[in-house]
Design an enzyme around this catalytic site. Structure first.
Site, short mmCIF file in Angstrom:
data_model
loop_
_atom_site.label_atom_id
_atom_site.label_comp_id
_atom_site.label_asym_id
_atom_site.label_seq_id
_atom_site.Cartn_x
_atom_site.Cartn_y
_atom_site.Cartn_z
N LYS A 165 0.84 -1.20 0.00
CA LYS A 165 0.00 0.00 0.00
C LYS A 165 0.87 1.25 0.00
CE LYS A 165 0.80 1.33 4.46
NZ LYS A 165 1.53 2.57 4.83
N ASP A 192 -3.06 -1.61 9.96
CA ASP A 192 -3.04 -1.66 8.50
C ASP A 192 -3.56 -2.98 7.94
OD1 ASP A 192 -1.96 0.88 8.41
OD2 ASP A 192 0.09 0.22 7.98
#
Length: 310
Positions: A15, A142
């Site tokens: 990401k 996350d």
């Protein structure tokens, strides 16, 4: 009788945080965030296969820096799922590592999400999407986004996700630094640098969300932000040279990825991305460069191997 799974391989993306707005430290030590995640096409693969006991192996760039004990998020994911469903967590988890390690791209979180999906498929636990997301949130801030992929706004400490619309493909170059940066250390430096200041409540930027919807890289470049960047630069001043080199090579925008030390460069198109990567390599300010596009899908089963029953 049908064949039974002998191994399940799950592919999971890295990401980049196109916005990371950080609030003041909470009583629990975490920070409230407005964290706009964008999954990018750099992937780890985690394979779950039956074993006599829980075992982690890893291969790929920087594999030597990946913990192979119970602190690994992949191991923690397997243990959490097994405990919920009364399953013996005897599984071999092999990580094919391609996401930079300790680089602010959620590689460890990605492996946790991938292991969860792989073990769910291998053991046939039939966990719902909501259950998987709840386990992800327990594992780390996350991890839920690694499961979901695409683009999302993370609030709370980043684990509460709202999907974000993306209207096109964005081209990125990532410059991999030598060594890593500890995420807790970067947040600690953020607290030091902002001590005594009035920190606003973190909110998602309307301009950034509009830029993602439009698919316009120029508009996105103008809206990128990372409140942790000053802290990362304070701990690793050499990253400023990398950011400058990528900008000089033609990047539309440059920023530290998450808590760093990987730096991210937005390019106008594929050709521009290759030029930025070449410029960064020639600058000698980073260890490696990687070119990728976004958005990318979240953790998904890539393949299964089967054994005959009995």
């Amino acid at each position: 009788m049908s064949a039974v799974p002998a191994g399940v391989t799950v592919r999971v993306p890295a990401k980049v945080n196109v916005q990371l707005a950080v609030g003041a430290a909470r009583a629990d030590g975490f920070h409230d965030l407005a964290n706009v995640f964008l999954a990018v096409g750099l992937y780890d693969e985690v394979t779950a296969a039956p074993a006599d006991e829980l075992r982690i192996t890893c291969a790929g760039p920087d594999a030597a820096r990946v913990p192979l004990d119970a602190t690994n998020l992949a191991a923690r994911a397997a243990l959490a799922l097994a405990e919920r469903h009364g399953v013996d967590p005897a599984v071999h988890l092999h990580i094919a590592k391609d996401i930079p390690v300790a680089g602010g791209m959620a590689g460890g979180s990605a492996d946790g999400a991938a292991a969860l999906v792989a073990c769910d498929a291998l053991w046939g636990t039939g966990a719902s999407r909501d259950e998987l997301l709840a386990i992800c949130a327990e594992l780390g801030s996350d991890v839920p986004f690694s499961l979901v992929g695409g683009a999302a706004l993370g609030t709370g400490r980043g684990e509460k996700l709202t999907p974000v619309e993306v209207g096109g493909t964005f081209h990125w170059v990532f410059a991999v630094a030598d060594g890593g940066l500890s995420t807790p250390a970067v947040y600690g430096e953020f607290d030091r640098l902002t001590a005594g200041t009035d920190i606003p409540e973190p909110t998602a930027s309307p301009d950034l969300l509009a830029a993602l919807r439009s698919g316009d890289p120029g508009a996105l470049a103008a809206a990128l932000s990372n409140d942790l960047q000053p802290a990362a630069l304070s701990l690793r001043p050499s990253l400023a040279d990398t950011l400058a080199a990528g900008t000089a090579a033609g990047a539309l925008a440059a920023l530290v990825s998450g808590s760093g030390p990987t730096t991210a460069f937005l390019a106008a198109d594929e050709e521009a991305a290759e030029k930025v990567a070449a410029g960064l390599t020639a600058s000698g300010t980073c260890r490696d460069t990687r070119v990728a596009v976004s958005p990318a899908p979240g953790a998904r089963a890539a393949r299964r191997t089967y054994s005959p029953p009995g």
